[in-house]
Write a protein that holds these residues in place. Structure first.
Motif, PDB file in Angstrom:
ATOM      1  N   HIS B  48     -48.976 -15.844 -18.498  1.00  0.00           N
ATOM      2  CA  HIS B  48     -48.756 -14.597 -17.762  1.00  0.00           C
ATOM      3  C   HIS B  48     -49.115 -13.406 -18.651  1.00  0.00           C
ATOM      4  CE1 HIS B  48     -45.216 -15.568 -20.022  1.00  0.00           C
ATOM      5  NE2 HIS B  48     -44.581 -14.481 -19.726  1.00  0.00           N
ATOM      6  N   ARG B  50     -50.867 -11.024 -18.161  1.00  0.00           N
ATOM      7  CA  ARG B  50     -50.937  -9.719 -17.508  1.00  0.00           C
ATOM      8  C   ARG B  50     -49.651  -8.917 -17.700  1.00  0.00           C
ATOM      9  NH1 ARG B  50     -51.524  -9.118 -11.293  1.00  0.00           N
ATOM     10  NH2 ARG B  50     -50.553  -7.171 -11.865  1.00  0.00           N
ATOM     11  N   TRP B 192     -43.900  -6.651 -14.885  1.00  0.00           N
ATOM     12  CA  TRP B 192     -44.400  -7.962 -14.510  1.00  0.00           C
ATOM     13  C   TRP B 192     -43.424  -9.038 -14.979  1.00  0.00           C
ATOM     14  CZ3 TRP B 192     -47.900  -9.466 -11.145  1.00  0.00           C
ATOM     15  CH2 TRP B 192     -48.168 -10.841 -11.068  1.00  0.00           C
ATOM     16  N   GLY B 198     -50.427 -14.604 -11.556  1.00  0.00           N
ATOM     17  CA  GLY B 198     -51.464 -14.446 -10.523  1.00  0.00           C
ATOM     18  C   GLY B 198     -51.637 -12.984 -10.136  1.00  0.00           C
ATOM     19  N   GLU B 199     -52.226 -12.755  -8.948  1.00  0.00           N
ATOM     20  CA  GLU B 199     -52.440 -11.388  -8.484  1.00  0.00           C
ATOM     21  C   GLU B 199     -51.121 -10.717  -8.105  1.00  0.00           C
ATOM     22  OE1 GLU B 199     -55.210  -9.149  -8.047  1.00  0.00           O
ATOM     23  OE2 GLU B 199     -55.743 -10.556  -9.645  1.00  0.00           O
ATOM     24  N   LYS B 200     -50.262 -11.500  -7.451  1.00  0.00           N
ATOM     25  CA  LYS B 200     -48.931 -11.016  -7.070  1.00  0.00           C
ATOM     26  C   LYS B 200     -47.884 -11.938  -7.684  1.00  0.00           C
ATOM     27  CE  LYS B 200     -50.491  -9.331  -2.535  1.00  0.00           C
ATOM     28  NZ  LYS B 200     -50.284  -9.457  -1.068  1.00  0.00           N
ATOM     29  N   HIS B 201     -46.643 -11.494  -7.697  1.00  0.00           N
ATOM     30  CA  HIS B 201     -45.547 -12.350  -8.153  1.00  0.00           C
ATOM     31  C   HIS B 201     -45.420 -13.549  -7.196  1.00  0.00           C
ATOM     32  CE1 HIS B 201     -44.501  -8.964 -10.715  1.00  0.00           C
ATOM     33  NE2 HIS B 201     -43.519  -9.655 -11.247  1.00  0.00           N
ATOM     34  N   CYS B 202     -45.257 -14.747  -7.778  1.00  0.00           N
ATOM     35  CA  CYS B 202     -45.228 -15.959  -6.934  1.00  0.00           C
ATOM     36  C   CYS B 202     -43.941 -16.060  -6.130  1.00  0.00           C
ATOM     37  CB  CYS B 202     -45.435 -17.216  -7.793  1.00  0.00           C
ATOM     38  SG  CYS B 202     -43.964 -17.768  -8.705  1.00  0.00           S
ATOM     39  N   VAL B 227     -46.110 -12.941  -3.236  1.00  0.00           N
ATOM     40  CA  VAL B 227     -47.042 -13.737  -2.442  1.00  0.00           C
ATOM     41  C   VAL B 227     -46.392 -14.041  -1.088  1.00  0.00           C
ATOM     42  CG1 VAL B 227     -48.167 -15.975  -2.224  1.00  0.00           C
ATOM     43  CG2 VAL B 227     -48.147 -14.797  -4.436  1.00  0.00           C
TER      44      VAL B 227
END
Lengths: 227, 227
Positions: B48, B50, B192, B198-202, B227
């Motif tokens: 992670h 990001r 975060w 990923g693009e959004k929080h899972c 997501v």
């Protein structure tokens, strides 16, 4: 010592191996005691990076797995100092001099021990050993016994399985370490001490000065070449 | 708080800023108290990664100098785990589950604290702050208060000038941290949390599960997208 009749399992130990004489003797000492060993060295951007070659050769000579961990990603945190910043000249003479404070990498021992402990944990090893000795300098606060005691306490708690910090030379001075290494046939010719990191040991920096005094005290001939 | 009439100098503090919600609130909290601050984040090869972008944006929003220190040179010491080894899948569900032990990077907290302390020393700062809280998990041995106490002792001794370890949230649970951050206008939208990266929080990993529970407990709407 009779390894054949040894029945209790020996602690598995990660040795912090700088490539200098103290950790070289430490490796010989723990190997002679029959401990299963791994050795780790650290590249932190030191000027005397050739000590890492010495560490690798010492590990090979001892038949021990060796890893060089790279701490250079931390250099922005260290500030200016002569070990990791090539623009700062190495001071000559004795460690006692004020100028030797330039050789300090801040919090180096905590960082190295923390990293070695991580390897002990992931390897399911029992302990980390390092070559702290009674002659460690008044200018290095992270060589003080009370600092080592606090780190030992932290190391016993950082994982569910306690990791023990071993400092078998804590009562030794460097002359006694040389004498022990001589008895154990430590390959001193493979070690590297000089902070300058040239072709030969400079014989003038604080680290060389101390090494020469230690061999003289032990009455042992230093096999490395000096300028 | 009236900064104009403040006469005693505030401690200068290096904040360990992961980019998650706890350290984001920590940054807001210490800034509101008037401490001069720097923030450090660590790249240890986490999946992670990001979260590091979030950390940088949080520091910018707070007007605080930010450095990302790179610990990836230590990866060979860490062994296999799902945070730093992409071949190991991220477990879903609650931290309490045995499978969550895979998210452990061995001795991570000691390594990060040791590195942050080095920066405090070279910056002539007074303290290092991190977001340890009462909800830290039974599966993370290096989140135990007794470990933190030992590290505090070591931190006071690693340099001639003591470096203090600050854990202002040690009595808080995550819900209380969200409530404090809400009061302090912490920009939670920049944080975060998700281990998947990923693009959004899972919304499914242990870290997301906890975050959602904390916001629900505090009665605060979580501004990040799931997501």
């Amino acid at each position: 010592m009779n390894q054949e009749v040894e029945s209790t399992p020996r602690e598995k130990v990660v040795v912090v191996l700088s490539g200098g004489m103290d950790s070289a003797v430490l490796l010989s000492h723990l190997a002679a005691q029959g401990h299963p060993l791994k050795a780790v060295s650290f590249n932190y951007g030191q000027r005397h990076v050739r000590e890492l070659d010495s560490a690798a050769r010492l590990a090979t000579a001892a038949g021990v797995e060796h890893t060089i961990a790279d701490l250079r990603g931390l250099t922005p945190l260290f500030g200016a100092n002569s070990l990791s910043d090539l623009s700062v000249p190495v001071p000559e003479g004795h460690y006692a001099e004020e100028s030797m404070k330039l050789t300090i990498v801040p919090n180096r021992n905590m960082i190295m021990l923390a990293s070695a402990i991580a390897w002990a944990i992931s390897s399911q090893f029992d302990a980390v050993a390092y070559g702290a000795h009674s002659g460690d300098h008044a200018i290095y606060p992270d060589c003080r016994p009370e600092f080592a005691d606090a780190m030992s306490a932290a190391s016993l708690l950082c994982d569910w399985k306690p990791i023990r910090l071993m400092r078998p030379f804590v009562q030794f001075d460097k002359g006694q370490i040389v004498a022990l290494g001589h008895d154990l046939k430590t390959p001193f010719e493979l070690t590297w001490t000089c902070y300058q990191g040239g072709e030969k040991h400079c014989g003038k920096c604080g680290s060389c000065t101390e090494r020469q005094e230690a061999f003289a005290q032990a009455g042992v001939v230093d096999p490395v070449a000096y300028v």
